[in-house]
Design a protein around this motif. Structure first.
Motif: not given
Length: 179
Positions: A104-118
């Motif tokens: 879903s868009a919200s889950f993918l957005h969350l994954r993008l934010r986590h990947a950016t931080i990582a």
């Protein structure tokens, strides 16, 4: 009252007063007269006909018994198969919901934010290790400048791409189709 009796049972009109009294006192005589009445005879004939019809229906039902048991067995098997398919369907629907949620868009957005931080943390760790002179990998030698620049640059490019994607997403420039 006697006249109603004779209207209902005209055969009794020919009996004398003594015969009528004997009917009340002698059970055998009563049975003989009673069984000879036309209404009783008609009732007995109807009873015999109903018995024969009932027997014919019973034979017909017995003749269909094996077929009915076979159909019952097939119906039970079909019912069991439907229940198994229904359970499988529910499991597939649950799996599909989980997959849709994962993409879903919200889950993918969350994954993008986590990947950016990582990615930011990874590049900072690489820089810290280089400055301290500690090895990049397990037990290896410290990085030289050229290796550090190459690795750090790739990590920061990846980080900044993710930041740009996140900013575009937040600005509403990223859309996801519903299908």
């Amino acid at each position: 009252m006697t006249t109603q009796l004779f209207v209902d049972f005209p055969e009794l009109a020919n009996l004398s007063q003594q015969d009528l009294e004997d009917l009340l006192s002698d059970t055998h005589y009563f049975q003989t007269i009673f069984m000879g009445l036309s209404k009783v005879q008609a009732l007995l004939v109807s009873l015999v006909e109903l018995g024969r019809a009932n027997e014919a229906l019973a034979k017909k039902n017995l003749a269909m018994q094996d077929e009915l048991y076979r159909v019952r067995s097939e119906t039970q098997q079909a019912f069991d198969e439907v229940k198994a398919l229904e359970a499988r369907w529910k499991a597939l629907e649950r799996e599909q919901r989980e997959l849709h949620q994962r993409y879903s868009a919200s889950f993918l957005h969350l994954r993008l934010r986590h990947a950016t931080i990582a990615q930011d943390e990874l590049s900072e760790t690489t820089a810290t290790n280089f400055v301290r002179g500690t090895p990049q990998g397990e037990g290896g030698p410290p990085m030289d400048v050229d290796d550090f620049i190459k690795i750090f640059k790739e990590q920061r490019i990846t980080y900044h791409k993710r930041v740009i994607w996140g900013e575009q997403w937040a600005a509403g420039k990223v859309t996801w189709p519903d299908n």
